[in-house]
Design a protein around this motif. Structure first.
Motif, short mmCIF file in Angstrom:
data_model
loop_
_atom_site.label_atom_id
_atom_site.label_comp_id
_atom_site.label_asym_id
_atom_site.label_seq_id
_atom_site.Cartn_x
_atom_site.Cartn_y
_atom_site.Cartn_z
N LEU A 2 28.69 41.92 41.45
CA LEU A 2 29.59 42.04 42.60
C LEU A 2 29.90 43.50 42.89
CD1 LEU A 2 31.35 40.41 44.63
CD2 LEU A 2 33.23 40.71 43.01
N GLU A 31 30.57 38.46 39.28
CA GLU A 31 31.42 37.52 40.01
C GLU A 31 32.26 36.70 39.03
OE1 GLU A 31 30.01 35.51 43.47
OE2 GLU A 31 28.14 36.67 43.46
N ARG A 32 33.54 36.49 39.39
CA ARG A 32 34.50 35.73 38.60
C ARG A 32 34.69 36.31 37.20
NH1 ARG A 32 35.56 30.44 40.62
NH2 ARG A 32 34.43 30.02 42.55
N TYR A 65 29.06 47.24 46.63
CA TYR A 65 29.68 45.92 46.68
C TYR A 65 28.58 44.96 47.11
CZ TYR A 65 32.10 42.01 48.94
OH TYR A 65 32.50 40.76 49.34
N ARG A 66 28.20 44.06 46.19
CA ARG A 66 26.99 43.26 46.36
C ARG A 66 25.82 44.24 46.58
NH1 ARG A 66 28.31 38.09 46.04
NH2 ARG A 66 30.42 37.45 46.56
N LYS A 82 38.14 42.37 51.29
CA LYS A 82 37.51 41.81 50.10
C LYS A 82 37.80 42.63 48.85
CE LYS A 82 35.35 38.48 52.25
NZ LYS A 82 35.69 37.06 51.99
N GLU A 164 37.63 39.23 46.99
CA GLU A 164 36.66 38.88 45.94
C GLU A 164 36.81 39.79 44.73
OE1 GLU A 164 32.92 36.77 48.04
OE2 GLU A 164 32.86 38.96 48.05
N PHE A 165 37.36 41.00 44.95
CA PHE A 165 37.50 41.95 43.84
C PHE A 165 38.88 42.60 43.92
CE2 PHE A 165 36.77 46.47 42.38
CZ PHE A 165 36.79 46.17 41.03
N GLN A 191 42.58 33.61 39.55
CA GLN A 191 41.14 33.82 39.39
C GLN A 191 40.39 32.49 39.42
OE1 GLN A 191 39.58 35.27 35.53
NE2 GLN A 191 38.41 36.76 36.72
N GLY A 195 38.38 32.37 42.66
CA GLY A 195 37.10 32.95 42.26
C GLY A 195 37.08 34.46 42.28
N SER A 197 37.15 38.41 41.02
CA SER A 197 36.76 39.29 39.93
C SER A 197 37.84 40.36 39.78
CB SER A 197 35.42 39.97 40.22
OG SER A 197 34.38 39.01 40.28
#
Length: 252
Positions: A2, A31-32, A65-66, A82, A164-165, A191, A195, A197
């Motif tokens: 991620l 991820e996660r 990021y990705r 994100k 996401e983060f 989390q 989901g 991170s």
């Protein structure tokens, strides 16, 4: 992965001289995953966390990021929602003139995530409830709530965008011991639900052992060691001194 950072360098000018805070740091976060950035105060942890979020621009190196290189973007635009920060001192991140409601609603307004006032109210109330805040708290200003409540506001403000983060910069260091465990449990529950991170920045070894899937140890502006969860759990308890870990990592 991620988040991926490669060869990050960052300097600041202070007292008329240039001080290199980060000296070629690299790390990755899946991820996660919950990754801990562990080290003594002043070793560059917070600066590295801010660079990962592009709140500080590195002098050299890349952050991805990705598959998107963030260091090459002039404006993060929609990616900003994100990538979020829970600061060490939430009071510094909240406008003291605003009521808690407006501090929580502002990210929704900036990113145009609520179509109308009713939807905004529903989202604010939902996240306030999820972090343990009552409706009465939303009508108060930062100075009118406790430290634990203020930290819950900062968490809700970051997570209301469903990022996401999230970088958690010493998220419990300014709280009473009785409140710390509840805040950490709440973050880990989020989390699972969302989901997320996490990068936990801390110098608290017991916290690191409790939450980490992996841990990076920092010292003197560099990442000196990476430890997997099973390695971390096998280390001595809280009495372990950081310099022992650093010394061991530098042995041939």
């Amino acid at each position: 992965m991620l988040i991926r950072a490669c060869g990050i360098r960052k300097s600041f000018r202070t007292g008329g001289r240039k001080v290199e805070v980060l000296k070629g740091c690299s790390l990755c976060i899946g991820e996660r995953e919950t990754v801990v950035l562990f080290g003594e105060s002043g070793c560059g942890k917070t600066t590295l966390g801010k660079v990962l979020l592009m709140l500080e621009k590195p002098d050299a190196g890349e952050v991805f990021y990705r598959d998107v290189e963030l260091t090459g973007l002039r404006n993060l635009g929609h990616l900003r929602r994100k990538l979020q920060l829970i600061p060490q001192n939430p009071g510094e991140a909240l406008d003291p003139r605003w009521k808690i409601y407006d501090s929580l609603a502002e990210p929704l307004r900036v990113h145009k995530l609520a179509d109308n006032r009713e939807e905004e109210l529903e989202m604010v109330m939902s996240f306030a409830e999820m972090v343990g805040l009552k409706e009465e708290h939303l009508h108060r200003r930062p100075a009118e709530v406790s430290g634990g409540e203020l930290q819950r506001v900062a968490i809700a403000r970051a997570l209301i965008l469903e990022p996401e983060f999230v970088v958690c910069d010493e998220p419990t260091s300014m709280l009473d011991v009785s409140v710390q465990a509840a805040i950490v449990r709440m973050l880990m529950d989020f989390q699972k639900k969302l989901g997320i991170s996490y990068l936990f920045i801390t110098h608290d070894f017991s916290l690191a052992k409790a939450v980490a899937d992996r841990m990076y140890v920092m010292g003197g502006g560099i990442v000196v060691k990476e430890l997997r969860k099973e390695e971390l759990q096998g280390l001595p308890p809280e009495s372990l001194k950081l310099h022992k870990l650093l010394t061991a990592s530098l042995r041939p």
